[in-house]
Motif scaffolding. Structure first.
Motif, PDB file in Angstrom:
ATOM      1  N   THR A 512       1.047  -1.022   0.015  1.00 45.01           N
ATOM      2  CA  THR A 512      -0.104   0.004   0.089  1.00 45.01           C
ATOM      3  C   THR A 512       0.871   1.155   0.060  1.00 45.01           C
ATOM      4  OG1 THR A 512      -1.525  -1.169   1.187  1.00 45.01           O
ATOM      5  CG2 THR A 512      -1.772   1.343   1.224  1.00 45.01           C
ATOM      6  N   LEU A 513       0.526   2.048  -1.011  1.00 45.88           N
ATOM      7  CA  LEU A 513       1.605   3.115  -1.115  1.00 45.88           C
ATOM      8  C   LEU A 513       0.560   4.502  -1.240  1.00 45.88           C
ATOM      9  CD1 LEU A 513       4.548   4.548  -1.697  1.00 45.88           C
ATOM     10  CD2 LEU A 513       3.707   4.193  -4.064  1.00 45.88           C
ATOM     11  N   ILE A 514       0.640   5.373  -0.378  1.00 47.37           N
ATOM     12  CA  ILE A 514      -0.129   6.672  -0.161  1.00 47.37           C
ATOM     13  C   ILE A 514       0.740   7.829  -0.640  1.00 47.37           C
ATOM     14  CG2 ILE A 514      -1.582   8.196   1.129  1.00 47.37           C
ATOM     15  CD1 ILE A 514      -1.839   5.590   3.071  1.00 47.37           C
ATOM     16  N   VAL A 515       0.317   8.504  -1.718  1.00 41.72           N
ATOM     17  CA  VAL A 515       1.002   9.522  -2.439  1.00 41.72           C
ATOM     18  C   VAL A 515      -0.183  10.540  -2.937  1.00 41.72           C
ATOM     19  CG1 VAL A 515       2.573  10.422  -4.094  1.00 41.72           C
ATOM     20  CG2 VAL A 515       2.661   7.988  -3.353  1.00 41.72           C
ATOM     21  N   ASN A 516      -0.002  11.637  -2.207  1.00 42.39           N
ATOM     22  CA  ASN A 516      -0.577  12.929  -2.688  1.00 42.39           C
ATOM     23  C   ASN A 516      -2.275  12.779  -2.631  1.00 42.39           C
ATOM     24  OD1 ASN A 516       1.446  14.673  -3.419  1.00 42.39           O
ATOM     25  ND2 ASN A 516       1.451  14.456  -5.426  1.00 42.39           N
ATOM     26  N   ASP A 517      -2.560  12.178  -1.591  1.00 43.19           N
ATOM     27  CA  ASP A 517      -3.798  11.951  -1.082  1.00 43.19           C
ATOM     28  C   ASP A 517      -4.546  10.908  -2.125  1.00 43.19           C
ATOM     29  OD1 ASP A 517      -4.215  13.521   1.058  1.00 43.19           O
ATOM     30  OD2 ASP A 517      -4.420  15.307  -0.398  1.00 43.19           O
ATOM     31  N   LYS A 518      -3.648   9.793  -2.543  1.00 44.02           N
ATOM     32  CA  LYS A 518      -4.348   8.844  -3.372  1.00 44.02           C
ATOM     33  C   LYS A 518      -3.389   7.575  -2.843  1.00 44.02           C
ATOM     34  CE  LYS A 518      -5.636  10.791  -7.789  1.00 44.02           C
ATOM     35  NZ  LYS A 518      -5.086  10.890  -9.051  1.00 44.02           N
ATOM     36  N   VAL A 519      -4.328   6.243  -2.851  1.00 43.32           N
ATOM     37  CA  VAL A 519      -3.906   5.208  -2.344  1.00 43.32           C
ATOM     38  C   VAL A 519      -3.567   4.213  -3.624  1.00 43.32           C
ATOM     39  CG1 VAL A 519      -4.131   2.971  -0.908  1.00 43.32           C
ATOM     40  CG2 VAL A 519      -4.985   5.155  -0.040  1.00 43.32           C
ATOM     41  N   PHE A 520      -2.470   3.617  -3.673  1.00 38.45           N
ATOM     42  CA  PHE A 520      -1.959   2.707  -4.779  1.00 38.45           C
ATOM     43  C   PHE A 520      -1.612   1.470  -4.114  1.00 38.45           C
ATOM     44  CE2 PHE A 520      -0.835   7.085  -5.703  1.00 38.45           C
ATOM     45  CZ  PHE A 520      -1.486   7.358  -7.086  1.00 38.45           C
TER      46      PHE A 520
END
Length: 582
Positions: A512-520
Motif C-alpha cells: 500500500t503506497l499513499i501519495v498526494n491523497d491517493k492510495v496505490f
C-alpha cells in the motif's frame, strides 16, 4: 573488491569459498543445476510474470481512513524497532557506532564464559553488509582479543578474527605463536601470515616444514594459499624464496598428478595445484618454461601458461598466439597472451587478428565488445580504432567498437555535465560530488567511471533482486529507492502486508503506497526470496504519473540478478543509456 556489474551473479552461484578460509567444493553438475535455477528465478523476478494492475483509490474519505490505519501501523512498527534496539547484541551496537559497549565486551572477553567470548569473536567479524569503513581500532579491545590466543579453546576464533580484521599487532603475535610450537592451528596462522607476506621467519618455518615432509599439501591446502600470499610479498627475498620453494614442490611431486588433472574439469579452492601453478606461471623465470610447456600440452591453465612463455621468450611463440586467436573455443584464452606479445614486438598482425577473429564470432554482446576495447587499450594500440574500416567489414561492429572506445575517453565530469545538459537533473552537480566520484574505485572496467559517478548522483539505485530471506521486504525497498529520486519522491507512506497460507506456506503480498491523497495498491506474486521487480516499478511509476511527476524509474539492464534503476524523464534517461551504452 571492485564491482563488475555484468558478472555479479556468478558469485552467488559458485559457493566455493568465503570468510578467507571456509572452503567448500562443488561438482560441475551441482554448479550447473544451481545456475539454471538461479537463471529461472532471475528472469521471473526482473522480467515479470503475470503482473496484476495497480489499484488506485481516490475517494477522500476512504483515503483518509486507509492513511490513518497505515500511519498507526508504521508508528507501531517504529516502536517495535525501538524496543528491539534495547535487545540488540553488544557487537551489533558496536558496529553501529556505539563505543560505550567496549568496556562491556572487554569484560566478557576477560571472563570465564567460553560461549559468551565466542559470541563476541563471531559478532565482531566483518559481514558483507557491514559499513565499508568498519574496523576494530580501540587499543584496549584489540589487546584483550590478541591476548586470548593463549586460551586453548579460544585460539582458533582469535586467529580468525585477528587475521580477518587485521588487528594492529597480529603479525608479530602470529609469528611468535607459530614458532613457539604451542599452536594447535598452524594452518590458520600460516594462512594469515601469508596474506600479510612480511614475516621472513614464518616463511622459513613453512619452507622447512615442507622440505622435511612435515606438511601434507593436499590435506593442508591452506599452506599453498599462504605461499601464494608470500609470492606477492614486498620483501624481494621472501618473493624469490617462494618461487624457489614452489619449483622444489613441483619437481619433488609433493602434489599428486591427479590434482593437476582435476583442474581441467573442476574448480576447487582447496586444490593446492591451482595455487602452485598460479605462483609459478605468474612470477616464474626461465626455470618455469618446461612447466608452462607441459601445462599447454596437457590443457591445464593454458591461457596463463602461454602468457608465461611469451613473457619469458617473447616473439618465439607468436604462431601459438595466432593459433589460439583463430580457434573460436580458445580465442579468449589468447587475448592476454596477445596483449603481452604486442607490448613486446608491436606486431600489427596481432591486433588485426584480435579484431578479425572477433568479427567472425556469431555472438558479440556488449560486454564482449567491452573486452575487446579494453584489450586494445591495454595493448596501447588505440591508433587502430581509427583504422577499423581497413581491418574489419561489419559496419555495425565498427560503430560499436568506436563508440565503446569513445566512452573510455570520457570522464566523470562529462557524466555529471550530461545528466544536467540532457535534462535529467535540474541543476549542475557541485564540484565536491564530482570529486567524490573521481576518488571512488568501487567500479572498474571501461565503464567504471560512469558507475562511480552514478553511485553518488542521487538518481541511481543498485540492488540484488534476490534478498536471501522471506517475507521479501517490499516496503523497505521502496523507501531505499525513493532516496535516489534527487529529493523529489519523498513525501509518501508505504506499508506491506504478507499473509502466509497455512497449507503450503506461500505468501500473499499487498503493498500500500499513499501519495498526494491517493492510495496505490500492488499485489506482487510470491517467488520465494526474490523481489517481483516489475510490480515495484509499475507501482512507483503509476504513483509518479498520477502525481504529475515527469520523472520515472527506468531499469537499466545488468545481465544478471542485480537491478539498476535511474530516476528522471524517461526519454532523457533512455538517451543517456544509449549514449553511455549502459
Amino acid at each position: 573488491m571492485k564491482k563488475i556489474l555484468y558478472l555479479l551473479s556468478i558469485s552467488s552461484v559458485l559457493l566455493i569459498c568465503c570468510n578467507g578460509q571456509n572452503k567448500k567444493e562443488m561438482s560441475k553438475d551441482e554448479i550447473e543445476e544451481l545456475w539454471k535455477q538461479e537463471k529461472i528465478n532471475q528472469d521471473r523476478a526482473k522480467s515479470g510474470g503475470k503482473v496484476s494492475p495497480i489499484s488506485i483509490i481516490s475517494d477522500p474519505e476512504l483515503v483518509k481512513k486507509i492513511k490513518t490505519e497505515i500511519s498507526q501501523k508504521i508508528e507501531e512498527k517504529k516502536k517495535q524497532k525501538e524496543s528491539e534496539k534495547k535487545t540488540i547484541s553488544t557487537t551489533d551496537r558496536y558496529k553501529a557506532g556505539d563505543k560505550l559497549v567496549v568496556p562491556e565486551m572487554i569484560k566478557i572477553l576477560n571472563g570465564k564464559n567460553k560461549d559468551a567470548r565466542n559470541e563476541i569473536y563471531k559478532g565482531l567479524a566483518r559481514n558483507y553488509d557491514d559499513p565499508v569503513d568498519y574496523k576494530i581500532s580501540e587499543p584496549e579491545l584489540v589487546s584483550v582479543i590478541l591476548g586470548n590466543i593463549n586460551i586453548p579453546e579460544d585460539e582458533e576464533a582469535v586467529i580468525q578474527i585477528a587475521g580477518l580484521m587485521k588487528l594492529n599487532g597480529y603479525v608479530p603475535l602470529f609469528e611468535t605463536r607459530l614458532l613457539s610450537g604451542k599452536s594447535k592451528d598452524n594452518d590458520r596462522l600460516l594462512y594469515w601470515l601469508g596474506q600479510d607476506g612480511s614475516s621472513s621467519k614464518a616463511f622459513e618455518f613453512v619452507k622447512t616444514q615442507i622440505l622435511d615432509n612435515k606438511i601434507d599439501l593436499v590435506n593442508q591446502p591452506y599452506t599453498m594459499s599462504a605461499l601464494e600470499g608470500f609470492s606477492e610479498s614486498k620483501d624481494k627475498n621472501i618473493q624469490s624464496g617462494t618461487l624457489i620453494l614452489c619449483l622444489e614442490i613441483y619437481n619433488r611431486k609433493l602434489i599428486p598428478k591427479g590434482k593437476f588433472e582435476e583442474i581441467k574439469t573442476t574448480y576447487s579452492s582447496n586444490n593446492p595445484a591451482i595455487d602452485l601453478l598460479n605462483i609459478l606461471l605468474k612470477n616464474g623465470d626461465n626455470r618455469v618454461i618446461p612447466i608452462a610447456n607441459d601445462m599447454i600440452k596437457k590443457g591445464i591453465m593454458r591461457g596463463s601458461a602461454i602468457n608465461t612463455l611469451i613473457r619469458l621468450e617473447g616473439n618465439k611463440h607468436r604462431d601459438l598466439v595466432l593459433k589460439l586467436l583463430k580457434n573460436e573455443d580458445s580465442y579468449f584464452d589468447g587475448l592476454d597472451a596477445a596483449t603481452t606479445l604486442y607490448k613486446i614486438n608491436r606486431d600489427e598482425t596481432i591486433v588485426i587478428e584480435v579484431l578479425q577473429q572477433f568479427e567472425r564470432r556469431k555472438n558479440r554482446p556488449a560486454y564482449l565488445i567491452d573486452r575487446i576495447v579494453y584489450t586494445i587499450v591495454d595493448m596501447n594500440a588505440t591508433e587502430y580504432f581509427i583504422k577499423l574500416d581497413a581491418i574489419i567489414k561489419d559496419k555495425q561492429l565498427i560503430k560499436s567498437i568506436q563508440e565503446t572506445y569513445e566512452l573510455t575517453r570520457r570522464t566523470t565530469k562529462d557524466v555529471a555535465n550530461d545528466l544536467y545538459e540532457m535534462g535529467i537533473v535540474g541543476k549542475p552537480y557541485e564540484q565536491s560530488i564530482i570529486e567524490k566520484a573521481q576518488a571512488s574505485a568501487e567500479y572498474d572496467g571501461t565503464k567504471g567511471f560512469i558507475y562511480n559517478f552514478l553511485s553518488v548522483s542521487r538518481i541511481h539505485t543498485f540492488f540484488d533482486a534476490e534478498t536471501g530471506y522471506v517475507p521479501v521486504p517490499y516496503d523497505e525497498l521502496i523507501i531505499e529507492i525513493s532516496k535516489n529520486s534527487n529529493g523529489k519522491f519523498e513525501d509518501f507512506l508505504v506499508w506491506m502486508d504478507a499473509e502466509e497460507n497455512p497449507k503450503d506456506g506461500s505468501l500473499k503480498y499487498k503493498i500500500t503506497l499513499i501519495v498526494n491523497d491517493k492510495v496505490f495498491i500492488a499485489t506482487p506474486e510470491d517467488i520465494g526470496d526474490w523481489y517481483d521487480v516489475q510490480v515495484v516499478l509499475n507501482l512507483l511509476n503509476t504513483a509518479l504519473e498520477n502525481s504529475n511527476f515527469k520523472e520515472r524509474y527506468v531499469m537499466v539492464d545488468t545481465g544478471d540478478q542485480t537491478v539498476q534503476l535511474l530516476f528522471g524523464p524517461e526519454e532523457k534517461i533512455k538517451e543517456f543509456i544509449d549514449k553511455y551504452q549502459l
